[in-house]
Motif scaffolding. Structure first.
Motif, mmCIF file in Angstrom:
data_model
loop_
_atom_site.group_PDB
_atom_site.id
_atom_site.type_symbol
_atom_site.label_atom_id
_atom_site.label_comp_id
_atom_site.label_asym_id
_atom_site.label_seq_id
_atom_site.Cartn_x
_atom_site.Cartn_y
_atom_site.Cartn_z
ATOM 1 N N GLU A 124 26.147 26.338 4.885
ATOM 2 C CA GLU A 124 26.448 26.758 3.508
ATOM 3 C C GLU A 124 27.745 26.126 3.026
ATOM 4 N N GLY A 125 28.725 26.036 3.906
ATOM 5 C CA GLY A 125 29.973 25.373 3.534
ATOM 6 C C GLY A 125 29.758 23.912 3.197
ATOM 7 N N LEU A 126 28.893 23.243 3.975
ATOM 8 C CA LEU A 126 28.642 21.814 3.783
ATOM 9 C C LEU A 126 27.797 21.538 2.537
ATOM 10 N N PHE A 127 26.637 22.189 2.447
ATOM 11 C CA PHE A 127 25.693 21.853 1.380
ATOM 12 C C PHE A 127 26.002 22.558 0.058
ATOM 13 N N ARG A 128 26.337 23.840 0.109
ATOM 14 C CA ARG A 128 26.606 24.583 -1.126
ATOM 15 C C ARG A 128 28.081 24.594 -1.473
ATOM 16 N N GLY A 129 28.952 24.702 -0.483
ATOM 17 C CA GLY A 129 30.384 24.782 -0.766
ATOM 18 C C GLY A 129 31.019 23.457 -1.143
ATOM 19 N N LEU A 168 19.105 17.997 -5.608
ATOM 20 C CA LEU A 168 19.473 16.951 -4.649
ATOM 21 C C LEU A 168 20.020 17.544 -3.361
ATOM 22 N N GLN A 169 20.905 18.553 -3.469
ATOM 23 C CA GLN A 169 21.424 19.147 -2.233
ATOM 24 C C GLN A 169 20.311 19.850 -1.465
ATOM 25 N N ALA A 170 19.312 20.398 -2.176
ATOM 26 C CA ALA A 170 18.185 21.057 -1.514
ATOM 27 C C ALA A 170 17.348 20.053 -0.725
ATOM 28 N N VAL A 171 17.091 18.886 -1.325
ATOM 29 C CA VAL A 171 16.320 17.841 -0.642
ATOM 30 C C VAL A 171 17.095 17.324 0.577
ATOM 31 N N LEU A 172 18.389 17.134 0.415
ATOM 32 C CA LEU A 172 19.219 16.698 1.543
ATOM 33 C C LEU A 172 19.222 17.738 2.657
ATOM 34 N N PHE A 173 19.216 19.007 2.265
ATOM 35 C CA PHE A 173 19.146 20.098 3.229
ATOM 36 C C PHE A 173 17.814 20.049 3.979
ATOM 37 N N GLY A 174 16.740 19.735 3.260
ATOM 38 C CA GLY A 174 15.444 19.586 3.906
ATOM 39 C C GLY A 174 15.431 18.422 4.884
ATOM 40 N N LEU A 175 15.979 17.285 4.462
ATOM 41 C CA LEU A 175 16.039 16.108 5.335
ATOM 42 C C LEU A 175 16.900 16.368 6.570
ATOM 43 N N LEU A 230 8.141 21.310 7.260
ATOM 44 C CA LEU A 230 9.535 21.703 7.456
ATOM 45 C C LEU A 230 10.407 21.204 6.320
ATOM 46 N N LEU A 231 10.165 19.976 5.876
ATOM 47 C CA LEU A 231 10.922 19.403 4.759
ATOM 48 C C LEU A 231 10.741 20.239 3.499
#
Length: 257
Positions: free
Chosen positions: A127-132, A150-157, A184-185
C-alpha cells in the motif's frame, strides 16, 4: 517509479534466488526491504509519514465500515461457493487452518504468526508503494482515473511472479501458468483499483492497509474442504470476494458524506 523497480528486484531475488517462500511460506525479506525502501523514499525528501498517507485522524468510521463490509463480503462469497459445490453433488465445508496458497505449506501456531506478520508487512509495503507513493505521483501527472487505473494494472503485473515461479520450478506447464496468470492479473488489478479508490476517498492509507491485510488473511486461514481436497474449484468464491472489494467504495463514499 524507480522505487518500484528496486522493490521488484528485491522481489525477484527473494522468489527465484533465495526462494524463501519455499522454506518459510513467506517472502519476508523482500517485503521488509520494500517497506524500508518506501519509508526511506519519503523521509529522504524531508517529508513525514503523513505525506505517505499514514494519517489516522477521523479514520474510525471508515475502518469500521470497511471491516464489517469485508466480513460480509467474505461470508457471502464463501456461502455461495459451498452452495455451488453441494449443488454439483459434492460435500463441502469451511475449514480453518493455516495454509500458504502459493506453496501449500501448512503449520501450527508458529506458522499462523508468521503468516500474520507477513501479511501485515506486505499490506504496509504494497500500500505504501502503490497507493502511497505511486498513485499520487501518477495523479499529479495524469489525473485521478488514469492514475488509479495505471497503478492497479502495475499492481496486477507485480503478482505475475507467482505463475512464472511455478513454471520455473517445474510444477506446471506454460499454458496452465498463462491461464492462471491471466486470472491473477485481472483479480489483482481489480483489487488494486479498489484499494486505490479507498485511498482516494479516505485520503489515508490505513483503510486500504486494513482491507488488504484482512483480504490476504482470509485466503491464508479460511478454506473450503471438499471430497477432492482443500480449496479445489473455488474460482466462484475468489471472483465474488475480489469484485466485492469494489463494493466497499460506494459504502465509504456514504461515510465520507
Amino acid at each position: 517509479m524507480a522505487v518500484l523497480l528496486v522493490a521488484l528486484l528485491f522481489r525477484v531475488l527473494d522468489i527465484f534466488v533465495f526462494r524463501l517462500d519455499e522454506r518459510w511460506g513467506e517472502i519476508l525479506l523482500s517485503k521488509s526491504l520494500t517497506l524500508v525502501l518506501v519509508l526511506g523514499a519519503v523521509l529522504a525528501t524531508g517529508r513525514d509519514l503523513q505525506a505517505l498517507g499514514l494519517r489516522g485522524t477521523g479514520m474510525g468510521p471508515f475502518l469500521a465500515v470497511s471491516i464489517v463490509g469485508l466480513i460480509g463480503i467474505f461470508g457471502f462469497a464463501l456461502s455461495l461457493q459451498i452452495l455451488a459445490i453441494r449443488l454439483q453433488g459434492s460435500d463441502a465445508k469451511v475449514s480453518f487452518e493455516a495454509v500458504d496458497p502459493k506453496t501449500s505449506l501448512t503449520g501450527g501456531i508458529d506458522f499462523v504468526l508468521l503468516l500474520v506478520l507477513g501479511n501485515a508487512i506486505n499490506a504496509l509495503a504494497e500500500e505504501g508503494l502503490f497507493r502511497g507513493l505511486l498513485q499520487p505521483e501518477l495523479e499529479a501527472r495524469l489525473g485521478l482515473w488514469p492514475a488509479v487505473t495505471l497503478q492497479a494494472v502495475l499492481f496486477g503485473l507485480w503478482h505475475l511472479v507467482w505463475p512464472v515461479k511455478i513454471v520455473f520450478v517445474g510444477q506446471t506447464t506454460v499454458a496452465a501458468a498463462f491461464s492462471s496468470g491471466l486470472a491473477l492479473l485481472m483479480g489483482s488489478s481489480v483489487a488494486g483499483g479498489a484499494f486505490g479508490l479507498l485511498y482516494h476517498i479516505t485520503q489515508s492509507l490505513w483503510v486500504p492497509i486494513a482491507v488488504h491485510f484482512l483480504n490476504n488473511c482470509f485466503y491464508n486461514f479460511v478454506h473450503i474442504r471438499t471430497d477432492t481436497g482443500l480449496d479445489k474449484n473455488v474460482l466462484l468464491m475468489q471472483t465474488v470476494a475480489t469484485v466485492g472489494l469494489v463494493a466497499l467504495v460506494p459504502l465509504l463514499r456514504v461515510v465520507a458524506r
